[in-house]
Enzyme design. Structure first.
Site, mmCIF file in Angstrom:
data_model
loop_
_atom_site.group_PDB
_atom_site.id
_atom_site.type_symbol
_atom_site.label_atom_id
_atom_site.label_comp_id
_atom_site.label_asym_id
_atom_site.label_seq_id
_atom_site.Cartn_x
_atom_site.Cartn_y
_atom_site.Cartn_z
ATOM 1 C CD GLN A 228 3.445 43.575 9.669
ATOM 2 O OE1 GLN A 228 3.544 42.580 10.380
ATOM 3 N NE2 GLN A 228 4.474 44.065 9.009
ATOM 4 C CD GLU A 346 11.878 35.669 7.252
ATOM 5 O OE1 GLU A 346 12.855 35.694 6.489
ATOM 6 O OE2 GLU A 346 11.904 36.156 8.411
#
Length: 398
Positions: A228, A346
């Site tokens: 990505q 995260e």
């Protein structure tokens, strides 16, 4: 109260009644509804004239039923509730109940289109800080429209389907290299299943959300972060996302979530007229992410900045048509604390801060890892709705 033993406090009582598609011993796919740890064979119920849906419940997917619209959805739900609560129907209904562990679940509906949004302010802020340190974390358009991308419907798979590690181009100091993703991640999301279509050229108002959307599924938008990172500029996600998106096997009707709607976060600056949804409501869904059976995060869906109704209005504001079986996802659900984030990007802060899972330090997914996402919602009279889990196990690249 249902006469089905063990269903009342299971999270799958008559307050819930999610729909799915199942097979028995390799037979043809059949539509069913879950009650406790049993499946009510709705194809058999309609064939026996216990439920009337114009033959839609005798189809191999939910699509024909989804297309019928809310009045029919509500009428069928009321009839199923009657069948499962009135002891007078027990003799006729009991032979149509199949133990859950004797069925194989299928993708419950044929996915027409798939759109994924980016609607958690906490997630977008975290990603911005990880990828663009020292710069404003949110792009300038983020609070003016629900950012999204068009995904790949053909790689939406039912919960339990193995996820093969994707291969692709990845960045390195020497330039791009090709190989298996080394930063495979999850995104804990909530998906919305469209029933009633809309014509090309006519936008759908936020106020018409419940007219078009049948129900909700938990969703895992598996993400290859290294693929990505190399591909996403300037057109956004592509191969880093399109290899697999897992959805739960059971679709929770919106009618089951009437007690879960809560005020959504205040939006500042004010949104465009077409995005105004009155009342401005989100859903009190409390997710849990399990990594190899160990809970690592509890993302709160109620804090999502953009609501499902606003997302629907935005994806049609240019005149794009809705089709029965369209699926749109919320984007990663993350709260303000580290133990409330919906991605391992995260959770480990881009891999810089490993977490301990089963006694070992971990960052991204290894082959053999299993990720499961669950959620609960408040139901009537203090009951709890348990949304069907979505799970997947990573297999080596091929």
């Amino acid at each position: 109260m249902t006469w089905v033993t063990g269903a009342q406090d299971s999270g799958f009582g008559v307050q819930h009644l999610p729909y799915g598609v199942f097979r028995i011993d390799g037979g043809e796919p059949r539509i069913g509804v879950r009650i406790g740890n049993l499946v009510l064979d709705l194809a058999g119920a309609e064939a026996a004239d216990l439920v009337l849906a114009g033959g839609a419940l005798c189809q191999p997917t939910l699509n024909a039923f989804l297309a019928l619209g809310r009045p029919q959805w509500t009428a069928v739900r009321q009839r199923i509730t009657e069948l499962l609560t009135d002891p007078a129907h027990r003799t006729a209904v009991e032979p149509l109940l199949v133990p859950l562990d004797e069925v194989r679940m299928e993708l419950p509906f044929e996915v027409a289109d798939y759109v994924d949004f980016y609607s958690s302010e906490q997630h977008a802020t975290n990603v911005g800080e990880i990828f663009r340190p020292g710069q404003p974390p949110l792009p300038p358009n983020w609070k003016h429209l629900p950012i999204g991308y068009h995904g790949r419907a053909g790689t939406v798979v039912v919960s339990g389907t193995p996820v093969i590690r994707p291969q692709g181009q990845r960045p390195s100091r020497e330039g791009p290299v090709f190989g298996p993703s080394a930063r495979l991640d999850v995104e804990a999301e909530v998906g919305f299943v469209v029933g009633v279509p809309s014509p090309l050229g006519r936008r759908v108002a936020a106020a018409d959300f419940a007219h078009h959307v049948f129900g909700v599924v938990l969703l895992n938008d598996w993400s290859a972060r290294d693929i990505q990172a190399w591909e996403y500029q300037p057109l956004g996600p592509f191969l880093g996302k399109s290899f697999a998106t897992s959805v739960a096997a059971w679709v929770t009707p919106l009618d089951a979530l009437r007690h879960a709607f809560v005020p959504a976060p205040e939006q500042d600056p004010p949104v465009a007229d077409y995005l105004r949804d009155e009342p401005h409501l989100g859903l009190d869904l409390r997710l849990t992410v399990y990594w190899n059976g160990e809970p690592v995060s509890e993302p709160p869906f109620a804090g999502m900045y953009w609501t499902p109704a606003q997302q629907l209005a935005h994806l049609t504001v240019n005149g794009a048509a809705l089709r029965t079986g369209d699926l749109y996802a919320s984007g990663t659900v993350s709260g303000p604390r580290r133990d409330q984030v919906g991605s391992f990007l995260e959770l480990t802060w881009g891999g810089a801060e490993p977490v301990t899972v089963a006694g070992a330090e971990r960052t991204f997914l290894a082959d053999g890892d299993t990720v499961t996402i669950t959620a609960t919602a408040p139901g009537p009279d203090g009951s709890v709705i348990a949304l069907s889990a979505v799970t997947g196990t990573v297999l080596p690249a091929r």
